[in-house]
Design a protein around this motif. Structure first.
Motif, PDB file in Angstrom:
ATOM      1  N   UNK A  56      -2.364 -30.996  63.093  1.00 38.23           N
ATOM      2  CA  UNK A  56      -2.010 -29.613  63.440  1.00 38.23           C
ATOM      3  C   UNK A  56      -0.980 -29.042  62.472  1.00 38.23           C
ATOM      4  N   UNK A  57       0.004 -29.857  62.078  1.00 40.48           N
ATOM      5  CA  UNK A  57       1.001 -29.387  61.095  1.00 40.48           C
ATOM      6  C   UNK A  57       0.336 -29.087  59.752  1.00 40.48           C
ATOM      7  N   UNK A  58      -0.579 -29.953  59.318  1.00 35.74           N
ATOM      8  CA  UNK A  58      -1.289 -29.701  58.059  1.00 35.74           C
ATOM      9  C   UNK A  58      -2.109 -28.418  58.145  1.00 35.74           C
ATOM     10  N   UNK A  59      -2.779 -28.207  59.265  1.00 34.28           N
ATOM     11  CA  UNK A  59      -3.556 -26.977  59.443  1.00 34.28           C
ATOM     12  C   UNK A  59      -2.650 -25.748  59.442  1.00 34.28           C
ATOM     13  N   UNK A  60      -1.477 -25.876  60.044  1.00 39.67           N
ATOM     14  CA  UNK A  60      -0.534 -24.748  60.042  1.00 39.67           C
ATOM     15  C   UNK A  60      -0.120 -24.404  58.616  1.00 39.67           C
ATOM     16  N   UNK A  61       0.167 -25.414  57.801  1.00 40.19           N
ATOM     17  CA  UNK A  61       0.538 -25.174  56.400  1.00 40.19           C
ATOM     18  C   UNK A  61      -0.605 -24.471  55.668  1.00 40.19           C
ATOM     19  N   UNK A  62      -1.820 -24.970  55.836  1.00 42.75           N
ATOM     20  CA  UNK A  62      -2.974 -24.354  55.176  1.00 42.75           C
ATOM     21  C   UNK A  62      -3.167 -22.910  55.636  1.00 42.75           C
ATOM     22  N   UNK A  63      -2.907 -22.652  56.896  1.00 42.05           N
ATOM     23  CA  UNK A  63      -3.015 -21.282  57.430  1.00 42.05           C
ATOM     24  C   UNK A  63      -1.914 -20.395  56.846  1.00 42.05           C
ATOM     25  N   UNK A  64      -0.698 -20.915  56.784  1.00 38.58           N
ATOM     26  CA  UNK A  64       0.434 -20.112  56.299  1.00 38.58           C
ATOM     27  C   UNK A  64       0.295 -19.737  54.825  1.00 38.58           C
ATOM     28  N   UNK A  65      -0.337 -20.582  54.013  1.00 41.92           N
ATOM     29  CA  UNK A  65      -0.515 -20.239  52.599  1.00 41.92           C
ATOM     30  C   UNK A  65      -1.800 -19.454  52.364  1.00 41.92           C
TER      31      UNK A  65
END
Length: 126
Positions: A56-65
């Motif tokens: 979920x944290x990795x997906x959040x990073x990908x979403x934020x960029x």
């Protein structure tokens, strides 16, 4: 005395697309999403060595960029690639495409000189 706590993002500043794709698990998620949208649960299953919160944290990073987008679907979250998120990487790679093309042309000429011209066999992919 006042104790101030800062998040790592606040100290280091926002992550850019290159930092995001530098992490192998995030690249693996992008590879899966390149084949089509997936639910968060399906994405977690593709990385069995990571916990659900880590994915979920990795997906959040990908979403934020801006590399992925998410939409709700009843109780699920569906993730998909954002093509426009890859523009920055594509622009950066543009300068190197000429380099690769020139070297591949040179390799092709060398192989033709040393082994004769290549003729494609039936069923062979180029």
């Amino acid at each position: 005395m006042c104790l101030l706590l800062y998040t790592l993002a606040a100290i280091l500043g926002p992550m850019d697309v290159f930092e995001a794709v530098a992490e192998p698990s995030r690249r693996a998620l992008l590879d899966v999403l390149s084949r089509g949208e997936r639910s968060a649960g399906e994405l977690v299953a593709t990385l069995p060595n990571l916990t659900q919160p880590a994915v979920s944290r990795h997906l959040r990073v990908l979403r934020e960029v801006g590399l992925v987008e998410v939409r709700p679907d009843a109780q699920r979250r569906i993730y998909a690639l954002r093509a426009d998120g890859l523009v920055e990487i594509d622009k950066w790679l543009g300068a190197y495409r000429r380099y690769f093309a020139a070297h591949l042309d040179s390799l092709e000429r060398h192989l033709a000189r040393t082994h004769g011209p290549h003729t494609e066999q039936p069923g062979e992919q180029t």
